[in-house]
Design a protein around this motif. Structure first.
Motif: not given
Length: 388
Positions: A69-71, A318-319, A349-352
């Protein structure tokens, strides 16, 4: 920017793995004919032998906690082609659960792909040191251990867990007990079962002070760092946690406390409710909300539960995090010292990503999404300008 970039990326992933249906194959071919950028991305992955090699080698790995789910949320403009290629590459990472390369806008040939450094850093593990009230220190890990407490009780530890709960009915008769200290270093994690059977998960670089037995009037511990608490309900003995100049009071609930900075503490409530006191201020926090205290001021807001509990559940989340915030987490989990040779970008950044991956695998991903390079030497990690 491509609004359907993720869908196109999924088609490209399935194309590489030879899993396209006839309808999907026709759809991807039509997209490639209409947009040369899509065809360029397909050609890059198709011609990269390392992609298929890694897919084969890693087909048996668990992908549940992979980079998912990385954006990327940026405040600078990026081309639609770069975004589309990023989406396709990230989906490859989801599929393989490892460090498959994400290509930049400029083409890179297989021979230019970097290899992991010889001196890598493994992920953290079950690791802690228990200091008894009499000063005796005991190293803890995955192995079994028996600890003879000063009050005569025996404490058992195994597989990353120390169990202070017993059926000794005498424990409730103590009015006070000397405090023990459990320290979890960098690159460590550990779980503690308290004398009342409440459970505490401790993150890296954290410490908890607790008694071998609780008193008849209250249950009190002191926390430094980060921990998740699952507290057994006992109305006659409220549970109290001292964190810097803050006190958190509960009866029975589950919550996470992050207090790596004593002046900035965040309490995220998962179940039940807690009372937070800091300075002359107080607030009641219900499930699904978080209390953030800074310099004795308390604010209550909607919590990001997944982000707060990610470390406990085995992954980073990360969000809207800056690169420096991401590197702080990596530094604690991999026990490295991070230095910067270049100004950091303003991007968020965002993602896990799974916490079971080696540092080199994580850095490979970060290099591609940040535009920076990372030099790892001994325990020092240097953030540098990318040469690509």
């Amino acid at each position: 920017m491509y609004e359907n970039a993720i869908h196109i990326g999924q088609l490209i992933v399935r194309y590489i793995k030879d899993e396209l249906t006839d309808e999907e194959a026709k759809m991807l071919a039509d997209l490639a004919r209409r947009d040369e950028n899509i065809q360029r991305i397909i050609d890059e992955y198709k011609d990269t032998v390392n992609v298929q090699k890694r897919l084969t080698q890693l087909s048996t790995l668990d992908t549940v906690n992979a980079w998912k789910n990385v954006t990327r949320n940026v405040r600078t403009r990026k081309t639609s082609f770069a975004y589309l290629k990023y989406a396709a590459g990230i989906l490859l990472l989801i599929t393989t659960a490892v460090w498959l390369l994400v290509f930049r806008t400029s083409l890179r040939s297989p021979e230019n792909i970097t290899t992991p450094p010889a001196n890598d850093a493994p992920p953290g593990e079950n690791l802690a040191t228990l200091t008894l009230a009499n000063g005796k220190k005991i190293a803890l890990g995955n192995g079994s251990v028996e600890v003879q407490e000063v009050n005569g009780s025996t404490v058992y530890g195994k597989k990353g867990e120390l169990d202070y709960f017993s059926f000794d009915k005498q424990r409730a008769k103590h009015t006070s007990a000397p405090m023990n200290v459990l320290v979890v270093p960098r690159a460590g994690k550990y779980r503690l079962i308290l004398p009342d059977s409440s459970v505490v998960w401790l993150n890296s670089q954290s410490k908890i002070e607790f008694p071998a037995s609780f008193s008849t009037t209250e249950r009190r511990v002191v926390l430094y760092g980060e921990a998740y608490f699952d507290i057994v309900k006992d109305p006659e003995r409220p549970f109290k946690i001292s964190v810097g100049d803050q006190e958190i009071r509960v009866l029975g609930t589950a919550f996470n406390i992050s207090a790596y900075e004593s002046s900035h503490v965040q309490t995220v409530v998962v179940n039940g409710s807690v009372s937070v006191k800091a300075g002359g201020h107080a607030a009641v926090v219900e499930a699904g909300f978080a209390a953030t205290s800074h310099l004795s001021e308390i604010s209550v807001h909607t919590a990001n539960i997944e982000k707060a509990l990610a470390w406990k559940n085995g992954y980073f989340f990360f969000s809207e995090d800056s690169l420096s915030e991401i590197m702080e987490q990596l530094a604690r989990w991999y026990d490295v010292e991070v230095t910067y040779d270049v100004p950091l970008p303003p991007d968020r950044f965002g993602g896990s990503i799974s916490r079971d991956m080696k540092l080199s695998q994580v850095l490979e991903m970060l290099e591609e999404i940040s535009g920076l390079s990372y030099e790892f030497n001994g325990r020092k990690l240097i953030v540098k300008q990318s040469s690509h």
